[in-house]
Write an enzyme that holds these catalytic residues in place. Structure first.
Site, PDB file in Angstrom:
ATOM      1  N   ARG A   1     127.022  74.299  36.099  1.00  0.00           N
ATOM      2  CA  ARG A   1     128.022  73.906  35.100  1.00  0.00           C
ATOM      3  C   ARG A   1     128.846  72.715  35.612  1.00  0.00           C
ATOM      4  O   ARG A   1     128.654  71.593  35.185  1.00  0.00           O
ATOM      5  CB  ARG A   1     128.921  75.111  34.751  1.00  0.00           C
ATOM      6  CG  ARG A   1     129.683  74.958  33.443  1.00  0.00           C
ATOM      7  CD  ARG A   1     130.883  74.043  33.521  1.00  0.00           C
ATOM      8  NE  ARG A   1     131.881  74.484  34.495  1.00  0.00           N
ATOM      9  CZ  ARG A   1     132.966  73.778  34.795  1.00  0.00           C
ATOM     10  NH1 ARG A   1     133.193  72.612  34.203  1.00  0.00           N
ATOM     11  NH2 ARG A   1     133.817  74.202  35.720  1.00  0.00           N
ATOM     12  N   ASP A   2     129.745  72.960  36.557  1.00  0.00           N
ATOM     13  CA  ASP A   2     130.624  71.880  37.021  1.00  0.00           C
ATOM     14  C   ASP A   2     129.814  70.778  37.699  1.00  0.00           C
ATOM     15  O   ASP A   2     130.139  69.599  37.604  1.00  0.00           O
ATOM     16  CB  ASP A   2     131.670  72.446  37.986  1.00  0.00           C
ATOM     17  CG  ASP A   2     132.949  71.633  38.010  1.00  0.00           C
ATOM     18  OD1 ASP A   2     133.040  70.644  37.269  1.00  0.00           O
ATOM     19  OD2 ASP A   2     133.865  71.986  38.776  1.00  0.00           O
TER      20      ASP A   2
ATOM     21  N   HIS B   1     138.922  76.914  43.952  1.00  0.00           N
ATOM     22  CA  HIS B   1     137.907  75.959  43.466  1.00  0.00           C
ATOM     23  C   HIS B   1     138.321  74.569  43.944  1.00  0.00           C
ATOM     24  O   HIS B   1     139.372  74.068  43.564  1.00  0.00           O
ATOM     25  CB  HIS B   1     137.903  76.050  41.934  1.00  0.00           C
ATOM     26  CG  HIS B   1     137.025  75.065  41.225  1.00  0.00           C
ATOM     27  ND1 HIS B   1     135.834  75.435  40.622  1.00  0.00           N
ATOM     28  CD2 HIS B   1     137.167  73.741  40.970  1.00  0.00           C
ATOM     29  CE1 HIS B   1     135.284  74.383  40.030  1.00  0.00           C
ATOM     30  NE2 HIS B   1     136.069  73.339  40.222  1.00  0.00           N
TER      31      HIS B   1
ATOM     32  N   HIS C   1     137.292  70.402  44.945  1.00  0.00           N
ATOM     33  CA  HIS C   1     136.425  69.223  44.878  1.00  0.00           C
ATOM     34  C   HIS C   1     136.658  68.409  46.142  1.00  0.00           C
ATOM     35  O   HIS C   1     137.765  68.388  46.691  1.00  0.00           O
ATOM     36  CB  HIS C   1     136.746  68.394  43.630  1.00  0.00           C
ATOM     37  CG  HIS C   1     136.151  68.984  42.386  1.00  0.00           C
ATOM     38  ND1 HIS C   1     134.983  68.518  41.831  1.00  0.00           N
ATOM     39  CD2 HIS C   1     136.544  70.025  41.624  1.00  0.00           C
ATOM     40  CE1 HIS C   1     134.688  69.250  40.756  1.00  0.00           C
ATOM     41  NE2 HIS C   1     135.619  70.169  40.604  1.00  0.00           N
TER      42      HIS C   1
ATOM     43  N   CYS D   1     131.467  61.887  38.464  1.00  0.00           N
ATOM     44  CA  CYS D   1     130.845  60.936  37.543  1.00  0.00           C
ATOM     45  C   CYS D   1     130.225  59.785  38.317  1.00  0.00           C
ATOM     46  O   CYS D   1     130.906  59.105  39.084  1.00  0.00           O
ATOM     47  CB  CYS D   1     131.897  60.407  36.572  1.00  0.00           C
ATOM     48  SG  CYS D   1     131.234  59.176  35.461  1.00  0.00           S
TER      49      CYS D   1
ATOM     50  N   ASN E   1     131.941  69.241  43.666  1.00  0.00           N
ATOM     51  CA  ASN E   1     132.533  70.427  44.278  1.00  0.00           C
ATOM     52  C   ASN E   1     132.158  70.436  45.755  1.00  0.00           C
ATOM     53  O   ASN E   1     131.282  69.692  46.197  1.00  0.00           O
ATOM     54  CB  ASN E   1     131.980  71.683  43.611  1.00  0.00           C
ATOM     55  CG  ASN E   1     132.287  71.729  42.131  1.00  0.00           C
ATOM     56  OD1 ASN E   1     131.512  71.251  41.317  1.00  0.00           O
ATOM     57  ND2 ASN E   1     133.424  72.281  41.779  1.00  0.00           N
TER      58      ASN E   1
HETATM   59 MG    MG Z   1     135.812  71.553  38.793  1.00  0.00          MG
END
Ligand code: MG
Length: 304
Positions: free
Chosen positions: A13-14, A205, A207, A238, A247
């Site tokens: 997903r992420d 979570h 990054h 991106c 992540n």
């Molecule tokens: Mg995220």
């Protein structure tokens, strides 16, 4: 017995959502099945959001339908509103994750409504999820900083966490959505959350945008989280924005935790093989350092 840290794999997903090319549904299904084979038991498999805004996730229902569902695996669908929740339940997710952004500006940009409205929607969704036997959990996003408002106060983060806790979530996650956080912030936010919400399971979570991801993860473990998010290969971000990154890589996280004496239940060799497979599918190298350096000791030395 060593302390178990649950890893929630968010690569499907992420990790994938900002990939410029849409990955075929069959490859997404293979990606998820490989991760499960490597030992992951809780995976954010897709999101149920507007396909016009996130074309990569337009096949959410098809991905769920293509999986060989196992009773011991949590198939998490990310939802941002009631419509997404209904889609996730209909598609067969046995856990839903909702995101509420600590900063109102980011919440409006990301989900089209203010933080208060998202909290109200979450409380409603949590009640329905409990009634439907689907496990609900919630993330406080941009908890370490906002791309529009800048610094986010810890008071604000804890206030939002206390409000979403009223929905009786399985756990509350704190997300460094844009990768600005540092370990001292992690210690402060998680320490304050533990004090404000005794007994609540906490997840984090991160990054790796500013290379603080693994340091933050370790600080979160020391602060007592039961779970951490990561993405296979460290994919995400991106490709058109040079500073955006993914992540924290699951391979690197598993290596760090296992070598530090924590258990994850994950087969690192199978995970690395999945990362290599993913590089082939994406046609480029991906951020994980374990994929480049290899694990240690080498498998042959481990067997000897
Ligand atoms: Mg995220």
């Amino acid at each position: 017995m060593s302390r178990h840290i649950e890893i929630v794999e968010v690569g499907p997903r992420d990790g994938l959502q900002s990939e410029p090319g849409v990955m075929p549904t069959s490859a997404k299904v293979e990606f998820i099945e490989r991760l499960i084979d490597a030992g992951l038991r809780r995976l954010e498999v897709t999101s149920f959001v507007n396909p016009k805004k996130v074309p990569q996730m337009a096949d959410a229902e098809q991905v769920l339908a293509g999986l060989n569902k196992r009773p011991d695996v949590r198939y998490v669908g990310l939802v941002l509103n009631q419509k997404g929740f209904e889609r996730a339940v209909a598609a067969g997710c046995n856990e839903v994750g909702m995101a509420v952004v600590a900063s109102d500006t980011f919440n409006r940009r990301n989900q089209g409504v203010g933080t208060d409205e998202s909290i109200a929607a979450w409380l409603d969704i949590a009640k329905q999820a409990h009634a439907a036997g689907v496990r609900p959990q919630v993330t406080v996003s941009a908890a370490f900083g906002c791309p529009f408002e800048g610094e986010v106060s810890v008071d604000r983060v804890i206030e939002v966490a206390c409000r979403v806790a009223e929905g009786n979530p399985h756990e509350i996650a704190f997300a460094d959505t844009i990768g600005v956080g540092v370990p001292s912030q992690v210690s402060e936010i998680l320490g304050r959350a533990t004090a404000a919400l005794p007994g609540m399971r906490l997840r984090a979570h991160f990054h790796n945008t500013r290379n603080t991801g693994l340091a933050n993860a370790y600080a979160a473990v020391v602060a007592g989280v039961s779970a951490l998010d990561s993405s296979a290969g460290g994919i995400g971000g991106c490709p058109f924005a040079p500073s955006a990154t993914g992540n924290i890589p699951t391979e690197d996280l598993v290596y760090m935790l296992e070598r530090s004496g924590y258990s994850t239940g994950i087969d690192l060799d199978k995970l690395i093989a999945t990362g290599e497979w993913l590089q082939g599918v994406l046609g480029r190298s991906i951020p994980s350092m374990l994929l480049k350096a290899g694990t240690f000791p080498k498998p042959a030395a481990r067997a000897a």
